[in-house]
Design a protein around this motif. Structure first.
Motif, PDB file in Angstrom:
ATOM      1  N   PHE A  90      43.040  -3.957 -12.587  1.00 34.41           N
ATOM      2  CA  PHE A  90      41.751  -3.787 -13.403  1.00 34.41           C
ATOM      3  C   PHE A  90      40.756  -3.050 -12.827  1.00 34.41           C
ATOM      4  N   LEU A  91      40.597  -3.202 -11.469  1.00 35.33           N
ATOM      5  CA  LEU A  91      39.794  -2.592 -10.777  1.00 35.33           C
ATOM      6  C   LEU A  91      40.115  -1.240 -10.492  1.00 35.33           C
ATOM      7  N   LEU A  92      41.506  -0.828 -10.448  1.00 38.95           N
ATOM      8  CA  LEU A  92      41.805   0.572 -10.146  1.00 38.95           C
ATOM      9  C   LEU A  92      41.516   1.321 -11.703  1.00 38.95           C
ATOM     10  N   PHE A  93      41.990   0.503 -12.941  1.00 39.60           N
ATOM     11  CA  PHE A  93      41.889   1.073 -14.008  1.00 39.60           C
ATOM     12  C   PHE A  93      40.170   1.430 -14.497  1.00 39.60           C
ATOM     13  N   GLY A  94      39.248   0.229 -14.038  1.00 39.87           N
ATOM     14  CA  GLY A  94      37.989   0.648 -14.318  1.00 39.87           C
ATOM     15  C   GLY A  94      37.512   1.792 -13.631  1.00 39.87           C
ATOM     16  N   TYR A  95      38.107   1.784 -12.218  1.00 40.89           N
ATOM     17  CA  TYR A  95      37.675   2.864 -11.293  1.00 40.89           C
ATOM     18  C   TYR A  95      37.940   4.304 -11.830  1.00 40.89           C
ATOM     19  N   LEU A  96      39.086   4.448 -12.521  1.00 41.99           N
ATOM     20  CA  LEU A  96      39.614   5.725 -12.993  1.00 41.99           C
ATOM     21  C   LEU A  96      38.920   6.108 -14.315  1.00 41.99           C
ATOM     22  N   ILE A  97      38.122   5.003 -15.144  1.00 44.55           N
ATOM     23  CA  ILE A  97      37.555   5.470 -16.168  1.00 44.55           C
ATOM     24  C   ILE A  97      36.439   6.401 -16.157  1.00 44.55           C
ATOM     25  N   GLN A  98      36.201   7.305 -17.017  1.00 36.60           N
ATOM     26  CA  GLN A  98      35.350   8.616 -16.825  1.00 36.60           C
ATOM     27  C   GLN A  98      34.616   8.291 -18.266  1.00 36.60           C
ATOM     28  N   PRO A 105      41.478   9.719  -2.180  1.00 40.42           N
ATOM     29  CA  PRO A 105      42.987  10.287  -2.813  1.00 40.42           C
ATOM     30  C   PRO A 105      42.951   9.821  -4.100  1.00 40.42           C
ATOM     31  N   ASP A 106      43.613  10.595  -4.764  1.00 43.72           N
ATOM     32  CA  ASP A 106      44.201  10.297  -6.128  1.00 43.72           C
ATOM     33  C   ASP A 106      45.040   8.953  -6.188  1.00 43.72           C
ATOM     34  N   LEU A 107      44.279   8.035  -6.973  1.00 41.14           N
ATOM     35  CA  LEU A 107      45.116   6.698  -7.164  1.00 41.14           C
ATOM     36  C   LEU A 107      46.001   6.413  -8.282  1.00 41.14           C
ATOM     37  N   THR A 108      45.782   7.559  -9.229  1.00 42.06           N
ATOM     38  CA  THR A 108      46.430   7.404 -10.564  1.00 42.06           C
ATOM     39  C   THR A 108      47.836   6.791 -10.382  1.00 42.06           C
ATOM     40  N   PRO A 109      48.794   7.165  -9.538  1.00 44.99           N
ATOM     41  CA  PRO A 109      50.291   6.959  -9.372  1.00 44.99           C
ATOM     42  C   PRO A 109      50.306   5.552  -9.024  1.00 44.99           C
ATOM     43  N   ALA A 110      49.398   4.806  -8.637  1.00 49.52           N
ATOM     44  CA  ALA A 110      49.446   3.476  -8.205  1.00 49.52           C
ATOM     45  C   ALA A 110      49.210   2.409  -9.371  1.00 49.52           C
ATOM     46  N   LEU A 111      48.895   3.189 -10.513  1.00 49.18           N
ATOM     47  CA  LEU A 111      48.268   2.385 -11.528  1.00 49.18           C
ATOM     48  C   LEU A 111      49.875   1.835 -12.381  1.00 49.18           C
ATOM     49  N   PRO A 112      50.836   2.649 -12.440  1.00 48.48           N
ATOM     50  CA  PRO A 112      52.108   2.070 -13.179  1.00 48.48           C
ATOM     51  C   PRO A 112      52.754   1.129 -12.503  1.00 48.48           C
ATOM     52  N   ILE A 113      52.676   1.189 -10.992  1.00 47.74           N
ATOM     53  CA  ILE A 113      53.294   0.178 -10.236  1.00 47.74           C
ATOM     54  C   ILE A 113      52.592  -1.295 -10.111  1.00 47.74           C
ATOM     55  N   LEU A 114      51.014  -1.049 -10.018  1.00 55.50           N
ATOM     56  CA  LEU A 114      50.502  -2.390 -10.065  1.00 55.50           C
ATOM     57  C   LEU A 114      50.758  -3.063 -11.396  1.00 55.50           C
ATOM     58  N   GLY A 115      50.716  -2.161 -12.567  1.00 54.00           N
ATOM     59  CA  GLY A 115      50.934  -2.634 -13.765  1.00 54.00           C
ATOM     60  C   GLY A 115      52.152  -3.261 -13.952  1.00 54.00           C
ATOM     61  N   GLY A 160      33.542   3.251  -8.554  1.00 56.07           N
ATOM     62  CA  GLY A 160      33.950   4.900  -8.780  1.00 56.07           C
ATOM     63  C   GLY A 160      32.757   5.749  -8.788  1.00 56.07           C
ATOM     64  N   ARG A 161      31.836   5.434  -9.599  1.00 57.20           N
ATOM     65  CA  ARG A 161      30.663   6.301  -9.818  1.00 57.20           C
ATOM     66  C   ARG A 161      29.743   6.246  -8.486  1.00 57.20           C
ATOM     67  N   LEU A 162      29.847   4.975  -7.665  1.00 59.91           N
ATOM     68  CA  LEU A 162      29.151   5.024  -6.480  1.00 59.91           C
ATOM     69  C   LEU A 162      29.724   5.915  -5.385  1.00 59.91           C
ATOM     70  N   ALA A 163      31.085   6.136  -5.386  1.00 63.59           N
ATOM     71  CA  ALA A 163      32.015   7.208  -4.582  1.00 63.59           C
ATOM     72  C   ALA A 163      31.576   8.458  -4.852  1.00 63.59           C
ATOM     73  N   ASP A 164      31.463   8.718  -6.048  1.00 66.03           N
ATOM     74  CA  ASP A 164      31.229  10.058  -6.679  1.00 66.03           C
ATOM     75  C   ASP A 164      29.822  10.381  -6.124  1.00 66.03           C
ATOM     76  N   PHE A 165      28.795   9.530  -6.354  1.00 65.06           N
ATOM     77  CA  PHE A 165      27.442   9.839  -6.023  1.00 65.06           C
ATOM     78  C   PHE A 165      27.241   9.987  -4.455  1.00 65.06           C
ATOM     79  N   LEU A 166      27.997   9.319  -3.620  1.00 65.21           N
ATOM     80  CA  LEU A 166      27.865   9.294  -2.075  1.00 65.21           C
ATOM     81  C   LEU A 166      28.939  10.237  -1.520  1.00 65.21           C
TER      82      LEU A 166
END
Length: 401
Positions: free
Chosen positions: A285-293, A49-59, A38-44
């Motif tokens: 857990f990759l997605l959750f880690g990606y969304l952590i600020q 797209p917003d991936l937050t809606p995928a978190l409950p489905i994967l969960g 997530g931080r690398l994507a921000d840096f570059l």
């Protein structure tokens, strides 16, 4: 994007197979990897797209598969009844005590309705089987079995308790009667579903048979959950039934299904479930880690609350482990909050959310309990390695003498 996901999954696989050497639970590494991406994507400045809606489905899918995988590995016979009863008490009683204690704190300091405070407190009281079970794979079998039972029961009872509090406007004697009927209905649905799915597992001759069964399991779970039924009970009982087919060889129903064929198919089903669980758990857990600020992780307004919650979790856990005379190491450390905590937090109605129990607090509690679990597992495995080394030295000395 596709190439990136595939590379991340391969890295996650390396984490999984190397955890026995590094002594770091793969879940910790997945969270760190997701955050780094997530931080690398921000840096570059890469547009994602917003991936937050995928978190409950994967969960949700991950929860189903993790409980199913865990229950498939559990042995259930008469000699285990006392152990299961003890584990149930350790899973449920601390959950209730902690939920009501934290609810009172939210109610007192947040000046909110106690019932609403309780709904916000319950997610913090539930042990995450998604994090606990994979982290104990290389510990001794007795500890692994205890953690699998405890975390699965904590998930199931926690979800039932959460829905009971959050989805009902008032709690009275009539509601308890309604809940009893829902529980009985779920047991009937479970019995019918287990019989039907087991029959299909043994009779389908097509080369594709396990994927449709897993899809039907998810459908049964989702429909049951839509009607506010305790759906995880079905997952647990179905897995226990299939995982203990060899204990039911003399059952007439099992004999009609040709036990030797069914046992072979169950083994294949376990393997597919393990593969599917790995993929979904990794993505979650990759997605959750990606969304952590970082601003959420180091939020000074909630860090004292997070510390108090984590302290309460391990204090109550220590008392119950001592009370039931269970080994303190490593069980004391294995009480992570994770997938189910996030799921319940995301499904909490907006009208019942309180400022104190916010996203920062959830993230801080999850990360702190994950780090404590990692420390406990590493300490335990270091002790086991030293003990094994001493035993080998003694054996060599005896042979040499």
């Amino acid at each position: 994007m596709l190439i990136t996901i595939c590379i991340l999954l391969l890295i996650a696989y390396i984490f999984d197979i190397s955890s026995s050497k590094t002594k770091i639970p793969s879940v910790i590494l997945l969270l760190a990897l997701g955050w780094a991406v997530g931080r690398l994507a921000d840096f570059l400045d890469i547009p994602i797209p917003d991936l937050t809606p995928a978190l409950p489905i994967l969960g949700t899918v991950g929860l189903i598969l993790i409980v199913l995988e865990g229950s498939l590995e559990l042995e259930l016979n008469r000699s285990k009844f006392a152990f299961v009863g003890k584990t149930f008490l350790i899973a449920v009683v601390p959950l209730l005590l902690f939920s009501f204690g934290l609810a009172y704190a939210f109610h007192y300091f947040g000046h909110t309705n106690f019932k609403v405070s309780l709904g916000n407190a319950i997610p913090y009281a539930i042990i995450s089987s998604a994090m606990a079970i994979p982290s104990v794979q290389y510990l001794r079998s007795s500890n692994k079995e205890f953690v699998t039972y405890e975390s699965s029961l904590s998930d199931i009872f926690g979800v039932i308790f959460f829905n009971f509090i959050v989805l009902n406007a008032t709690i009275d004697t009539q509601l308890f009667g309604k809940f009893t009927m829902q529980l009985l209905l779920m047991i009937v649905i479970t019995i019918v579903s287990v019989i039907g799915l087991t029959f299909l597992l043994s009779k389908i001759k097509h080369n594709v048979k396990f994927a449709p069964i897993i899809i039907m399991i998810i459908i049964i779970y989702s429909v049951s959950k839509a009607y506010h039924l305790p759906a995880l009970i079905f997952i647990l009982l179905f897995g226990l039934f299939l995982g203990n087919v060899d204990e039911l060889q003399n059952n007439r129903f099992i004999q009609k299904l040709q036990p030797e064929i069914l046992t072979r198919e169950v083994k294949k089903f376990k393997e597919l479930t393990a593969e599917s669980t790995f993929l979904i758990r990794t993505l979650f857990f990759l997605l959750f880690g990606y969304l952590i600020q970082l601003s959420e992780l180091f939020n000074p307004e909630t860090i004292s609350w997070a510390g108090g919650i984590v302290g309460g979790i391990y204090l109550i856990r220590l008392v119950f482990l001592l009370l039931f005379k269970l080994p303190i190491m490593p069980l004391w450390f294995i009480a992570p909050r994770g997938l189910i905590t996030i799921l319940l937090f995301l499904t909490l109605p907006l009208s019942q959310q309180i400022p104190l129990a916010n996203r920062s607090l959830i993230i801080q509690v999850i990360v702190l309990t994950a780090l404590i679990m990692m420390l406990g597992v590493m300490l335990t495995r270091n002790k086991q390695s030293k003990k094994q080394g001493l035993e080998v030295q003694k054996a060599d000395a005896v042979v040499g003498g």
